[in-house]
Design an enzyme around this catalytic site. Structure first.
Site, PDB file in Angstrom:
ATOM      1  N   GLY A 154       0.866  -1.178   0.000  1.00 56.25           N
ATOM      2  CA  GLY A 154       0.000   0.000   0.000  1.00 56.25           C
ATOM      3  C   GLY A 154       0.905   1.232   0.000  1.00 56.25           C
ATOM      4  O   GLY A 154       1.867   1.296   0.784  1.00 56.25           O
ATOM      5  N   ASP A 202      -1.564   4.558  -6.249  1.00 58.84           N
ATOM      6  CA  ASP A 202      -0.129   4.347  -6.034  1.00 58.84           C
ATOM      7  C   ASP A 202       0.707   5.483  -6.593  1.00 58.84           C
ATOM      8  O   ASP A 202       1.783   5.778  -6.100  1.00 58.84           O
ATOM      9  CB  ASP A 202       0.308   3.017  -6.649  1.00 58.84           C
ATOM     10  CG  ASP A 202      -0.173   1.886  -5.775  1.00 58.84           C
ATOM     11  OD1 ASP A 202      -1.331   1.453  -5.970  1.00 58.84           O
ATOM     12  OD2 ASP A 202       0.573   1.479  -4.878  1.00 58.84           O
TER      13      ASP A 202
HETATM   14  O1  MRU Z   1       0.420  -4.193  -4.524  1.00 55.89           O
HETATM   15  P1  MRU Z   1      -0.159  -3.408  -3.386  1.00 55.89           P
HETATM   16  O2  MRU Z   1      -0.970  -4.241  -2.450  1.00 55.89           O
HETATM   17  O3  MRU Z   1       0.917  -2.602  -2.671  1.00 55.89           O
HETATM   18  O4  MRU Z   1      -1.119  -2.361  -4.074  1.00 55.89           O
HETATM   19  C1  MRU Z   1      -1.802  -1.448  -3.259  1.00 55.89           C
HETATM   20  C2  MRU Z   1      -2.774  -0.595  -3.978  1.00 55.89           C
HETATM   21  O5  MRU Z   1      -2.900  -0.650  -5.176  1.00 55.89           O
HETATM   22  C3  MRU Z   1      -3.531   0.416  -3.155  1.00 55.89           C
HETATM   23  O6  MRU Z   1      -4.795   0.646  -3.696  1.00 55.89           O
HETATM   24  C4  MRU Z   1      -2.772   1.747  -3.110  1.00 55.89           C
HETATM   25  O7  MRU Z   1      -1.423   1.550  -2.752  1.00 55.89           O
HETATM   26  C5  MRU Z   1      -3.384   2.720  -2.173  1.00 55.89           C
HETATM   27  S1  MRU Z   1      -3.163   2.297  -0.478  1.00 55.89           S
HETATM   28  C6  MRU Z   1      -3.803   3.540   0.457  1.00 55.89           C
END
Ligand code: MRU
Length: 338
Positions: free
Chosen positions: A45, A230
């Protein structure tokens, strides 16, 4: 439950790969342990990755016996390189590394500065989550059926979360809300983490597979979509977990508002558009096997992009700690940074 904590000689991380079955923490005393935790999504995240990166720098100085300023900076530069190489898409990671290092380079006490700046990033994230959640909650009303993708909750941040923070804040205000959480193939952040967080808060949540999104949006009367991000480019194009773009296209077709909730630290002004956002491709084993069982014949090719980019024209608004930004995003984003 804290996602991540700096305890001087170690960084304690909740291992999200084991949720919801087990609540277990790992204790990282080495930078390689934090790098591994990031790469394997024990911590994940965007905002949480920023905090983990900052804590890696803090751990570097608290472990380092070098007395000279040069020695300390060299050790920090090494950590910077190792952590930067872990995951490319979430800009918060490199944003946090740069923020700490900028402060360190002009400080007379580089060690003290690295630690205090890292802790400040964590504390600020907590506060920012609260602010953007309150702005976002104004967009929700009783009776809303909200669809979300991946996990943008407390597990992904230092505080209450971004997209989930908005939902939780509205719920706290007494608004009757129901949530559909896409399971989020292949690593199931929606099923494992979002459903876990919402259930703990007693918010009614229903898990669906990603491929059910269109049917559910139409037949089960989804009224709003909220996701995290992200990396957001200067024109509003938004990278988020793979499948977000599909959901945005569906939302437009069904005239359902599509909201992105993210702190300003997720906006990368150096990226003019989504074309400039690096997309992480992960190893094929994540698709090849399910619960340890092979589900794809070995002869087949596999493509595993972890993120996609939703063009700005699909986004109704971006919810930030500076308020709700509306199109034209190039202009509203620029103003938010003033
Ligand atoms: O691969 P991840 O689990 O790190 O991806 C996370 C996401 O895509 C979330 O939606 C994003 O980081 C926002 S978290 C507040």
């Amino acid at each position: 439950m804290r996602t991540i904590e700096f305890r001087g000689d170690r960084v304690v991380i909740l291992d999200q790969t084991l949720l919801p079955e087990k609540i277990e923490y790992i204790e990282c005393r080495e930078i390689s342990c934090i790098a591994e935790a990031i790469k394997s999504l024990r911590i994940r995240g965007a905002p949480a990755l920023g905090i983990a990166a900052a804590f890696a720098l803090a751990l570097t100085v608290s472990k380092n016996s070098a007395r000279s300023r040069k020695g300390i900076i060299e050790a920090l530069d090494e950590t910077y390189k190792v952590i930067k190489a872990t995951r490319p898409t979430a800009v918060n990671l490199v944003w946090a590394l740069d923020r700490v290092m900028e402060k360190v380079r002009v400080s007379e006490d580089p060690s003290g500065t690295a630690i205090s700046e890292a802790l400040r990033i964590y504390e600020e994230d907590l506060e920012i989550n609260g602010k953007l959640s309150r702005y976002g909650a104004e967009l929700l009303e009783s009776g809303d059926i909200v669809q979300t993708h991946c996990n943008a909750g407390g597990l992904a941040t230092g505080g209450i979360g971004t997209a989930l923070g908005v939902i939780l804040e509205a719920w706290k205000q007494g608004k009757e809300i129901k949530v559909f959480a896409d399971e989020t193939r292949p690593l199931l952040q929606g099923a494992r983490l979002t459903a876990f967080e919402l259930s703990q808060a007693h918010v009614p949540v229903t898990v669906i597979t990603d491929s059910m999104a269109g049917f559910v949006m139409r037949r089960h009367n989804v009224t709003k979509v909220i996701v995290g991000a992200d990396r957001i480019a200067a024109n509003g194009d938004t990278a988020n977990k793979i499948g977000t773009y599909t959901l945005a296209v569906l939302a437009k077709e069904h005239k359902v508002p599509f909201y992105v909730a993210a702190p300003l630290s997720t906006i990368d002004l150096r990226a003019e558009s989504g074309e400039d956002i690096p997309i992480e491709y992960r190893k094929k084993e994540e698709l090849e096997f399910f619960s340890g069982k092979r589900i794809v014949p070995p002869e087949a090719n596999i493509l595993n992009p972890a993120f996609d980019v939703t063009p700005a024209e699909y986004i109704t608004a971006i919810i930030t700690e500076k308020g709700v930004l509306r199109p034209h995003f190039k202009e509203s984003i620029r103003r938010a940074f003033e």
